[in-house]
Design a protein around this motif. Structure first.
Motif, mmCIF file in Angstrom:
data_model
loop_
_atom_site.group_PDB
_atom_site.id
_atom_site.type_symbol
_atom_site.label_atom_id
_atom_site.label_comp_id
_atom_site.label_asym_id
_atom_site.label_seq_id
_atom_site.Cartn_x
_atom_site.Cartn_y
_atom_site.Cartn_z
ATOM 1 N N SER A 75 0.833 -1.207 0.000
ATOM 2 C CA SER A 75 0.000 0.000 0.000
ATOM 3 C C SER A 75 0.865 1.254 0.000
ATOM 4 N N ARG A 76 2.046 1.170 0.631
ATOM 5 C CA ARG A 76 2.962 2.309 0.605
ATOM 6 C C ARG A 76 3.692 2.393 -0.738
ATOM 7 N N LEU A 77 4.080 1.257 -1.265
ATOM 8 C CA LEU A 77 4.820 1.249 -2.531
ATOM 9 C C LEU A 77 3.977 1.711 -3.710
ATOM 10 N N VAL A 78 2.683 1.411 -3.689
ATOM 11 C CA VAL A 78 1.871 1.667 -4.882
ATOM 12 C C VAL A 78 1.782 3.162 -5.195
ATOM 13 N N GLY A 79 1.878 4.006 -4.171
ATOM 14 C CA GLY A 79 1.868 5.443 -4.440
ATOM 15 C C GLY A 79 3.053 5.857 -5.294
ATOM 16 N N LEU A 80 4.238 5.314 -4.987
ATOM 17 C CA LEU A 80 5.432 5.615 -5.783
ATOM 18 C C LEU A 80 5.297 5.054 -7.198
ATOM 19 N N VAL A 81 4.730 3.854 -7.299
ATOM 20 C CA VAL A 81 4.556 3.230 -8.610
ATOM 21 C C VAL A 81 3.636 4.068 -9.491
ATOM 22 N N LEU A 82 2.501 4.469 -8.936
ATOM 23 C CA LEU A 82 1.544 5.224 -9.731
ATOM 24 C C LEU A 82 2.086 6.603 -10.101
ATOM 25 N N ARG A 83 2.795 7.246 -9.186
ATOM 26 C CA ARG A 83 3.371 8.551 -9.494
ATOM 27 C C ARG A 83 4.390 8.425 -10.637
ATOM 28 N N SER A 84 5.092 7.305 -10.688
ATOM 29 C CA SER A 84 6.099 7.110 -11.739
ATOM 30 C C SER A 84 5.466 6.938 -13.120
ATOM 31 N N GLN A 85 4.150 6.678 -13.163
ATOM 32 C CA GLN A 85 3.461 6.521 -14.440
ATOM 33 C C GLN A 85 3.062 7.860 -15.061
ATOM 34 N N LEU A 86 3.147 8.929 -14.280
ATOM 35 C CA LEU A 86 2.855 10.249 -14.821
ATOM 36 C C LEU A 86 3.919 10.629 -15.847
ATOM 37 N N PRO A 87 3.575 11.468 -16.823
ATOM 38 C CA PRO A 87 4.597 11.934 -17.772
ATOM 39 C C PRO A 87 5.781 12.535 -17.021
ATOM 40 N N THR A 88 6.982 12.303 -17.527
ATOM 41 C CA THR A 88 8.191 12.773 -16.848
ATOM 42 C C THR A 88 8.143 14.270 -16.579
ATOM 43 N N TRP A 89 7.654 15.038 -17.554
ATOM 44 C CA TRP A 89 7.625 16.486 -17.380
ATOM 45 C C TRP A 89 6.612 16.930 -16.327
ATOM 46 N N PHE A 90 5.625 16.058 -16.012
ATOM 47 C CA PHE A 90 4.578 16.422 -15.062
ATOM 48 C C PHE A 90 4.928 16.022 -13.628
ATOM 49 N N GLN A 91 5.848 15.090 -13.461
ATOM 50 C CA GLN A 91 6.149 14.570 -12.129
ATOM 51 C C GLN A 91 6.618 15.637 -11.143
ATOM 52 N N PRO A 92 7.472 16.606 -11.545
ATOM 53 C CA PRO A 92 7.846 17.651 -10.580
ATOM 54 C C PRO A 92 6.647 18.445 -10.066
ATOM 55 N N TYR A 93 5.686 18.713 -10.966
ATOM 56 C CA TYR A 93 4.485 19.421 -10.524
ATOM 57 C C TYR A 93 3.701 18.576 -9.521
#
Length: 274
Positions: A75-93
């Protein structure tokens, strides 16, 4: 002998999740079909997630945690996994959005991302013809979890009235989306205003933008173009954005009038009473 794919857990959050799932499953002496039976899915899905061919959901992760007694690891890991699926340029936002104490956004074309229903988000994201649409949808839904915190950011959204009329996903999707906006009408940490057509020219004819304030970091203004996003903490830009947003808030309908406008459009345009 079965051909077992070797994973590099350091390759990505998804690869780490998959390798850890395999390690924990094997430590419990379970095959993929056996674990699938326990958590009500197929062994094939377990295999696809272990080999990074499928993105795990939060519900899947919670069921794995319960089945393997992992004290919330997945449950803790899945947040990192899903965030990594965002476009690279959008992740900092997205990272800054998760830290913000106050968010103010003007949206000229679409419902603000944190307020989108899953079906509305799917229709919006599909226009970019992504390779893995469901991963992007899951990532957007994961972003919305910041509104479910015990102390979420204070958020203020000004939506152009055109947003209410543009039938993203069709009438059924729009009915549900407008109801979502009305559901937030009584939300303690969220305020929604509609910028009506009758306002005519206004302070942000150039397009949408978002401002963010933080407890310990400089204020930020965020905008997007066709293919990427741009964040700046330049004081002059931030000051100009704040001034324009104040003008938008003053020009928009009040929160109460906005609820009435959304309700009217929902009934007249999409055939449903709130």
């Amino acid at each position: 002998m079965a051909n077992i794919q070797t994973l590099d857990p350091d390759a990505s959050p998804l690869a780490y999740y998959g390798s850890e799932l395999r390690r924990q499953r094997e430590a419990h002496g379970l095959t993929q079909p056996q674990l699938g039976t326990i958590i009500f899915c197929t062994g094939s899905l377990i295999g696809q997630i272990e080999t990074t061919k499928k993105i795990p959901t939060r519900d899947f992760s919670e069921r794995v945690d319960a089945a393997l007694v992992t004290d919330g690891t997945f449950s803790r890991l899945v947040g990192l996994v899903l965030r990594s699926q965002l476009p690279t340029w959008f992740q900092p936002y997205a990272d800054m959005e998760a830290k913000a104490a106050y968010i103010s956004t003007y949206q000229a074309q679409l419902v603000y991302g944190l307020l989108q229903t899953e079906e509305y988000a799917r229709a919006v994201l599909a226009t970019g013809m992504p390779k893995d649409l469901e991963a992007l949808v899951a990532a957007r839904m994961e972003r919305q979890r910041i509104l479910e915190r015990e102390k979420p950011p204070l958020a203020w959204a000004v939506l152009d009235e055109a947003v209410l009329y543009r039938p993203i996903g069709g009438h059924e999707v729009m009915r549900a989306q407008l109801q979502r906006l009305l559901d937030y009408a009584t939300h303690r940490w969220m305020r929604i205003q509609v910028l009506p057509f009758e306002a005519g020219e206004h302070a942000s004819l150039a397009g949408s933008f978002t401002g963010m304030r933080f407890d310990d970091d400089p204020d930020i203004v965020y905008t997007e173009d066709l293919i990427s996003g741009h964040m700046t903490a330049n004081p002059e830009t931030v000051r100009e954005g704040s001034l324009r947003y104040a003008h938008l808030q003053a020009t928009a309908l009040s929160v109460e009038e906005s609820v009435a406008r959304i309700s009217r459009v929902m009934e007249e345009r999409y055939g449903a009473r709130p």
